[in-house]
Scaffold this active site. Structure first.
Site, short mmCIF file in Angstrom:
data_model
loop_
_atom_site.label_atom_id
_atom_site.label_comp_id
_atom_site.label_asym_id
_atom_site.label_seq_id
_atom_site.Cartn_x
_atom_site.Cartn_y
_atom_site.Cartn_z
N SER A 1 0.83 -1.28 0.12
CA SER A 1 -0.09 0.05 0.00
C SER A 1 0.71 1.12 0.12
CB SER A 1 -0.91 0.06 1.26
OG SER A 1 -1.77 -1.16 1.47
N SER B 1 -3.30 -3.43 -2.70
CA SER B 1 -2.79 -2.42 -2.48
C SER B 1 -3.75 -1.31 -1.88
CB SER B 1 -1.99 -1.64 -3.46
OG SER B 1 -1.16 -0.86 -3.04
N ASP C 1 -4.13 2.27 -1.31
CA ASP C 1 -3.59 3.71 -1.94
C ASP C 1 -4.57 4.67 -1.63
OD1 ASP C 1 -1.80 1.55 -2.56
OD2 ASP C 1 -2.50 1.64 -4.92
#
Lengths: 384, 384, 384, 384
Positions: C263, C301, C303
């Site tokens: 991330s 991830s 983000d």
């Protein structure tokens, strides 16, 4: 249908509605409306309608009958182009169109007029706003700048030859030119001409509220183009009207979309100094007003809303850092409540103003019968 | 307050509510509920509550009095972890918290239990879901995987020592372990223990609907933690109850947030095979149910909703392309209507079940008085 | 691993990074950084780190080894609580958590500190922000108000005993207390302690830009906790570094999530007077900076980004209508460009600062080898 | 300008581009393209262009010169109307228009063709899609149903008499009728005719990728209408081309919007079975591809994207519960990576294909000079 096309342009000032509005009728709405109980109570807001009503009888695509129109809402009157207003939008159910919203979301402003018409004429109205703008000789007219007009719609195909594309550029130009302050015609006018709401004749409705925040008075106004809802859920001031008046359903001589398809466009205006993200908060309260009347955002409904503030003039295109006024979030709940109240009343006003109309193929939508409504309201002790 | 902390764990099965639920009382709700008129009518859905009620009198931060709890909703019972459900969420007014929603939005699924507690204990409950998961020895226990639990809250600081942080890891674990199908305790239970709604005692409420789509029956259930709303707007089946019962306002011996601050968390479950984006559509209908009861999403309110479908088992973590079932959009409007109906009824059920409660500093929230309510409902001809 | 838990609190001022930062090394970044090339170039912004590094060898859940920490970003130093900042957030890929964002989105402000830690300690850090706030005796301490802290995370389970829950309340309190202006430690510090980025050792990185808009200078700063990306896509100033340095992959002695899971949390600060909806515009530019380094937002991830403005002090909780400053939209593109630039540089700075680290089960992540990097940059004629 | 208007309809099959595409030229793009390296590698996708190029010299509004056109993308060829495709959209910067997106977001499907034209002709193209549909005698032709066409735009006012409204209904009809599979003309064609990108001549570009997921091959294709970006940030395969070729800036004989204004529309197609919410995930990766080329979404840019999947045929309008295929989220990262790659390559392809063009007032945009580009690429060792 007659071969000759008889086009009526019924401008705002010519429409006198002899029927009482809902509040005068005695429907007990909460809150305090402005003097006109209309979106034009917000200073500077102007509304213009163009209607096209012609022909009768069997549909001949391209010839009619025609039951449609265009409504223009100018946030700042003729200064709407040069002076955008903080705005936010929300789609409760997106089976509809409101062009220009991507830029409203991004910029936090609405530029120019907000237009409402029928579903299949959004395009011509949109480009007409640009041509009207280019004709003003303003920045856009240079050929180097662009416009992203806001144009919304609901579907009038029960009564109107919607695939006949009867809205032309000049109808959109006329609606903008006709826009003015003062009382707003309701019912079968402008974009609302051919609309149906809770299976009664629908159309344009408006309402407003005066709110006191921190010892300052603010005005919030609402305009709806109401074309949504099924009968059984219709509720007026909490009274289950749709369970009591189950006849007078629209005459529909051909297979049509499900009852409840249709849409509602809602415009909220206020002079309270709210920023873009706060205007979006107002827009997201609108479903609660619709819910009170009995909507639940049917799959086929395009329930799309925009809210703008006329405060903070001349800030969007400023030449540098600029001061804007803001009411802090913690003070603005009364505006939320006013939004819910005024949306409810504006829809009911649309139902009260709309007259029975026949359209294509002798299809017909009936006006809400006020005499019978009075009895229903009395049954539930909600009117004197 | 006693020095000794007397913690009551009142598990679901021990709470017998002798009071009638709203529908039995005679409130005329539309639609057909499931056998339990509860979210647990949706097959596989389990609910567990942990309550902490202890002490009385003056607030001593960290010691109490305590009026709080945790509620766990397991979409697929003890298979909720391994088998995520299509889900969508919506925030009507985001003055609140529901962790994990960023992943719900992205993935289209909800994983594991959905927890509700008080505002200041969201963190401990969130990490407790992870520790509980790690303790199962499942994928997460490997140390290589992560969890993003869904934990929501409303604020119980009128009655509860909310800054005393009385919720501990085990209370969250217990709520999950206690979860089961069958009747769902309502009112002063679980996360709803100390809540206030339309200035009456609020808390947990539930309801359900059976819907027929294309000759198949589907169930939709709702659970609310209701802690929102001002009195004057309270409406029950369209009757302006809040204008009629204006006393019995909460006793608040210190300055507190404005009336109408507070929040409502709503969970919608269905066995209808809807995809992620369709679940979000359901979630966005919830405000219309709240609007009917009189909410308008006050600035201080955290009105956050999640909806999931128990259809389409074992698809989220499939090892390859997988078949999922979908109801086409054009058929799902009855689920929208059911959502609005069940949200309204679940809130009213919370008000019907909640008992008068005293909390910190002798603050007090009163139960909705059913006898007086009957008279009000009769006045408006909405009950026999 | 030793039985005794040796916890090191390495505070900001003790971490001296002898290694060059990327710009000093010669990486040709566009734009003009501030004096510190750090988020703290934005006046008033403070950063604090708490690290916990203890043990080595085999993982014993609850005992370690521990490689984790907490980072606190205070938008307005110790006035961050009483004086919220206009803010916006965006999730590029929501497989992660940032609590409090629902209120950021709704209110347009961020209140209090922004915290970053590991995935499984978000809860305790979140509640710790509330307890810290309650301890201040501020409004929240009355027991009548609530907090919705912003806490984000990335996953350090390759190196850290993440299910051991080693972050305690005091680590969060310490990170807040330690926060200060000046140079910001980068690499293996705070929440970034155990992170991995493009399969090199990652962690905390920062950068800033000075922008001239209408003859006024503004500062924009970025801080990242970088834990994302696969090796092959790593690009530095356009050079395909990840295709050139294909060894030094992390040693992973057990099955772990796919490469590219992980991330990145990004915080953007500016002193330019942007409103809430404009801050969101900044946040939505961040992916372009990540894209330049080689991220593509892998499914695993998280983000998630937040951007705030330190302009417009004392407006969120004003007691009435208040003036705020705004840069018009048409002038703010240089801030968009600066965001993309500073995000790119901050990530590269994290890679430059991070040192090789061993963690649980002798897993290991290698520092980006600067000597080899220089050769690669020379091969592509991007360094002298 | 000649008084006579010489309108050229240059249909797809007549446009032979003798210039090499970027990959053939030697630009080192990652990933494996399909046989055509075009969006039409996705089975069933068809593309049609209509161009209008006429006149030269001084602008006379309404007369020209004209440098514009329409591009139609049909997700399922001539079955696009009856068989909607799962779709998602995203606006990186909303200074532009893509009609119909509210229904894409709500329904999760795109219906009918996707059209791209110039900013001021969106309306006529939108209504033309409806008239074309009504002319098919399909459901819409009954007069009882509605269409919400997807029409996007970028601004060609540097070269085109954009306020002359030269696009007519038939140009849109022709673009749809012309649509076919096979190689896709690039550069100065269709909606891309008059566009400018990174201050070189821009327009239409396309690319594709073949991805292996779980031993099945999927195709992902991209089409862009590229009209965005400033020169200095132009990057090709990581090489700072815009810093090396600083001349050949557009000739602009009148004041025009800032460099970097403009827009990019991106269409992503795939045959991978992704659901609506997953298509939106793809759309949100597009900014990373644009970022690699040097875009940062200037305020004046309308960067709006839509992604659809041709899998799951005949599901949107099914008469009951229907099976759809889904790739689980955890397997779809290769599609994210492919999106970023193909967006980058499609933009570069647009730059490679576009030819130098003169337009209104002798304004001029220059083609990217391939010979000089080769030297630049060599300088940075990115081409043989």
């Amino acid at each position: 249908m007659k071969n000759t096309l008889f086009v009526l342009f019924l401008f705002s000032s010519l429409i006198a509605d002899p029927k009482k509005r809902a509040r005068e009728f005695g429907v007990p709405f909460p809150g305090t409306p402005g003097p006109l109980n209309a979106i034009t109570d917000v200073d500077g807001v102007e509304v213009g309608h163009t209607n096209i009503i012609s022909g009768s009888g069997k549909l001949i695509q391209g010839q009619g009958p025609v039951r449609t129109g265009v409504t223009a809402i100018l946030p700042r009157g003729d200064r709407s182009l040069e002076d955008p207003s903080f705005a936010g939008w929300y789609s409760l159910n997106g089976n509809g169109e409101m062009t220009g919203t991507t830029w409203v979301e991004e910029s936090g402003f609405v530029e120019g007029p907000i237009m409402i018409t029928n579903t299949h004429s959004v395009g011509i109205v949109r480009d007409a706003v640009i041509s009207w703008r280019a004709n003003q000789g303003s920045a856009d007219g240079s050929g180097y700048w662009w416009s992203l007009p806001v144009v919304a719609e609901t579907w009038d195909g029960l009564l109107n030859d919607i695939n006949g594309f009867h809205i032309k550029e000049k109808h959109a130009h006329d609606a903008i030119r006709n826009a003015k302050g003062g009382p707003v015609p309701e019912g079968n006018v402008g974009g609302g001409t051919g609309m149906v709401c809770h299976s009664f004749k629908g159309g344009i409705g408006t309402s407003s509220r005066i709110i006191n925040i921190n010892r300052e008075l603010y005005t919030l106004g609402v305009l709806v183009q109401a074309n949504y809802g099924d009968r059984k859920n219709l509720s007026i001031a909490g009274v289950p009207v749709g369970m009591e008046i189950i006849d007078l359903m629209p005459r529909d001589n051909y297979e049509s979309p499900s009852e409840g398809d249709g849409s509602i466009i809602v415009i909220v205006a206020t002079d309270a100094p709210l920023l873009a993200h706060q205007m979006k908060r107002l827009a997201r309260r609108i479903p609660m007003g619709i819910g009170k009347v009995g909507g639940y955002a049917h799959d086929g409904s395009g329930d799309i809303f925009i809210a703008f503030s006329t405060a903070n003039s001349n800030v969007a295109f400023a030449n540098g850092k600029v001061n804007v006024e803001m009411l802090p979030n913690w003070m603005i709940s009364p505006l939320f409540e006013a939004t819910v109240q005024a949306v409810e009343e504006a829809i009911i006003n649309a139902l009260f103003a709309a007259e029975t109309m026949e359209g294509i193929n002798d299809n017909k939508a009936y006006a809400l019968p006020q005499d019978r409504l009075r009895n229903v309201m009395k049954k539930y002790n909600r009117i004197d």
